[in-house]
Write an enzyme that holds these catalytic residues in place. Structure first.
Site, PDB file in Angstrom:
ATOM      1  CE  LYS A 121      -4.492  -1.309   0.351  1.00  0.00           C
ATOM      2  NZ  LYS A 121      -4.359  -2.868  -0.569  1.00  0.00           N
ATOM      3  CE  LYS A 158      -5.957  -8.734  -2.508  1.00  0.00           C
ATOM      4  NZ  LYS A 158      -7.228  -8.391  -2.256  1.00  0.00           N
ATOM      5  CE  LYS A 164     -13.260  -4.347  -1.770  1.00  0.00           C
ATOM      6  NZ  LYS A 164     -13.981  -4.535  -0.625  1.00  0.00           N
TER       7      LYS A 164
END
Ligand code: ADP
Length: 332
Positions: free
Chosen positions: A113, A199, A202
């Site tokens: 992130k 993966k 969203k």
């Protein structure tokens, strides 16, 4: 809540996608009949990455609707909105005082992130796994239906539980305060991205198919999956767009289609446009009943009333845990 307890949550960052469904929700569905389950919309986790305050409430609502459409039954499980149960943040703070910062800085999700949003590296992002541990420990959950990507966070939860039990033992009874929760695995614990890298998630545009996508949208999304010339032959690749297409067929239990296209691949005559067409139909076939149910719920179900009732029950359980923790930490 007298049976073994289960907790899981999904961030309110948009509608649910196939990864959430197969990796987490399928597990929730399996467990809701046997155990005392709390399934949460974790909106406090959603604000650790860039978001729009104007759409957050709608995102929360969308996750609840997707939960119900997928088959979570408010008569058999509790549905929680994380921010409506303030005990989560209070417990998280208390637990943060017994856990090292250095361990959090090393976690893969934090590093990912940080790389994805270099201008949005906030305390909440670093704190995420402690809040997640508090989410689970607040309900003393033993089983957590989540995807494989969450395993490092569950390890943190177990470490915190162990440390708390060691530092603040229960007087006399010999019983520990917190169980060490285990991940409940679904057959599809890792759904790959449509981009062929990493993966389905969203926050990666082009990586996902939402549970509410219509057939046209599914076809469009699959059309963008990168493939090869179709003349490579050999073993089916383990990574990349082609691997994603085959994995999706497996997840959907389309064994015949899988075998047919695996043979075509080996024989160097695979036609990806045809494969994508059949895969789109198979995905839509799986999602159509959910979409019909969602439309019914949207028009007739009193969501606010359900949330109000469930929040009350959740807070009763949560406040008991918090009281116990504060007592053991010498805070009362
Ligand atoms: P996202 O990664 O899309 O933002 P969340 O972080 O809110 O989703 O994850 C919600 C749940 O869905 C977690 O249990 C997570 O493990 C699961 N999940 C998310 N993506 C996948 C995936 N691609 N495969 C399997 N499970 C997944």
């Amino acid at each position: 809540m007298n049976k073994k307890r289960v907790y899981s949550g999904i961030r309110a960052t948009g509608r649910l996608h196939l990864g959430n469904y197969f990796g987490a929700v399928k597990g929730m569905l399996e467990l809701q009949d046997q155990y005392d389950c709390v399934f949460s919309v974790v909106d406090l986790h959603a604000i650790t990455t860039p978001y729009d305050p104007k759409t957050l409430k709608q995102n929360v609502r969308d996750v609840v609707l997707d939960y119900l459409a997928a088959g979570l039954d408010p008569e058999r499980c509790l549905i929680e909105i994380q921010s409506l149960v303030p005990e989560h943040t209070e417990l998280a703070y208390l637990l943060s005082t017994i856990y090292p910062v250095s361990r959090l800085e090393d976690l893969p999700t934090y590093k990912d992130k940080k790389a994805q949003y270099p201008k949005y590296v906030n305390m909440g992002l670093l704190f995420y796994p402690v809040l997640m541990a508090a989410d689970i420990m607040l309900y003393k959950a033993e089983l957590v239906p989540v995807g494989r990507d969450q395993e490092p966070h569950l390890e943190v939860t177990r470490e915190i539980a162990r440390k708390f039990n060691d530092m603040f033992p229960s007087a006399g009874s010999g019983q520990v305060t917190f169980p060490e929760p285990q991940r409940f695995k679904t057959p599809a614990e890792y759904v790959p991205s449509l981009t062929g890298e990493g993966k389905m998630g969203k926050s990666t545009e082009g990586s996902y198919i939402n549970l509410t996508d219509d057939l046209k949208t599914i076809k469009k999304r699959l059309a963008a999956v990168p493939t090869d010339s179709g003349e490579l032959g050999g073993d089916i690749p383990a990574t990349g767009g082609v691997a994603t297409l085959f994995t999706l067929l497996q997840i959907l239990n389309k064994e015949d289609l899988y075998n047919k296209y695996a043979k075509d691949y080996r024989d160097k005559k695979i036609r990806y446009s045809e494969m994508k067409e059949e895969l789109s139909n198979a995905i839509y076939e799986e999602l159509r009943p959910l979409q019909q149910k969602r439309a019914e719920i949207e028009s007739s179900f009193d969501l606010d009333n359900m949330i109000k009732k469930h929040t009350e029950i959740c807070r009763q359980v949560a406040s008991q845990t918090l009281k116990e923790v504060k007592q053991k930490m010498g805070l009362t």
